[in-house]
Design a protein around this motif. Sequence first.
Motif, PDB file in Angstrom:
ATOM      1  N   VAL A   1     -51.777  90.519   6.203  1.00 48.09           N
ATOM      2  CA  VAL A   1     -51.728  89.629   7.495  1.00 48.09           C
ATOM      3  C   VAL A   1     -52.809  88.497   7.686  1.00 48.09           C
ATOM      4  O   VAL A   1     -54.168  88.780   7.435  1.00 48.09           O
ATOM      5  CB  VAL A   1     -51.833  90.545   8.700  1.00 48.09           C
TER       6      VAL A   1
ATOM      7  N   ARG B   1     -49.359  91.880  16.952  1.00 44.20           N
ATOM      8  CA  ARG B   1     -48.148  91.499  16.433  1.00 44.20           C
ATOM      9  C   ARG B   1     -47.899  92.135  15.160  1.00 44.20           C
ATOM     10  O   ARG B   1     -46.871  92.705  14.766  1.00 44.20           O
ATOM     11  CB  ARG B   1     -47.997  90.081  16.225  1.00 44.20           C
ATOM     12  N   PHE B   2     -48.750  92.231  14.170  1.00 45.81           N
ATOM     13  CA  PHE B   2     -48.805  92.508  12.914  1.00 45.81           C
ATOM     14  C   PHE B   2     -49.368  93.918  12.645  1.00 45.81           C
ATOM     15  O   PHE B   2     -49.438  94.388  11.312  1.00 45.81           O
ATOM     16  CB  PHE B   2     -48.861  91.387  11.914  1.00 45.81           C
TER      17      PHE B   2
ATOM     18  N   ARG C   1     -47.595  88.054   6.113  1.00 45.47           N
ATOM     19  CA  ARG C   1     -47.144  87.689   7.353  1.00 45.47           C
ATOM     20  C   ARG C   1     -48.376  86.910   7.936  1.00 45.47           C
ATOM     21  O   ARG C   1     -49.537  87.128   7.824  1.00 45.47           O
ATOM     22  CB  ARG C   1     -46.834  88.768   8.357  1.00 45.47           C
TER      23      ARG C   1
ATOM     24  N   ARG D   1     -41.822  85.884   9.455  1.00 42.06           N
ATOM     25  CA  ARG D   1     -42.918  86.082   8.676  1.00 42.06           C
ATOM     26  C   ARG D   1     -43.995  85.194   9.206  1.00 42.06           C
ATOM     27  O   ARG D   1     -45.307  85.481   9.004  1.00 42.06           O
ATOM     28  CB  ARG D   1     -42.605  85.529   7.092  1.00 42.06           C
TER      29      ARG D   1
END
Length: 245
Positions: A7, A76-77, A31, A52
């Motif tokens: 990330v 979020r990731f 991502r 992505r």
Amino acid sequence: MRLRDKVAVVTGGTKGLGLKITEGFVAEGARVVVAARGEEGAARAPEHLGDRAAFVRADVRDAESVRSLLGAAADRFGGVDVVVANAGVSRPGPLTGLSFEHWSEVLDTNLNGLFHCVKEAVPYLEKSGAGRIITLSSALGSRPTRGAASYCSTKAAVEMFTRVAALELAPLGITVNCLSPGFVDEGMGKLLKANEAVWARYGPKIALGRMGLGEEVADAAVYLAADSGSYVNGHVLEVNGGLSW
């Protein structure tokens, strides 16, 4: 897929080199949370990258804004592994005609903004176990140029800040490196190349005889962010085709 499951956060990532780095990261499996300030940045949000990449409005000059950006990325990731502190501005002009407002704007964005990004990223990158910080300098960070006092000064400071941060953050499992692009066919580089008089002066200084591509700078960023760059720390990587001043 050198960045699979990583990330990343890229500031100033909706245009120019920032966007190229974002695209390069996504292509390698990452991502990415892309940050820019104001409505203009939102209008350039990289929707073509699908799920992505996500856009978050943030102003690197404001510590709370950067703190919210990092938190949004983690929410979020699931965490943050890489931070690319790319956001920057230039206000060219001779010293005697440079307003203090413009001087301060460049310092506040290019240097104070970097400080906020690095400081706020540390808790997230430490949890990653293989955290990466990539700062952005410029060929002008080590090559004085008339009319670029604020830009040259801040980019030189970015390089030394990178080296100090690399020493301090290494025990936390975080590497800190700096990309120093030369003349690249993106953003300000396009304007420079379009000015025949200016390009006639600077073009011959490049050993390879051409401007660089944004993708070439992005690939260098991928190298530093990936496992391949795990033993590179405190380094200023020039990507300039062999630029001699």
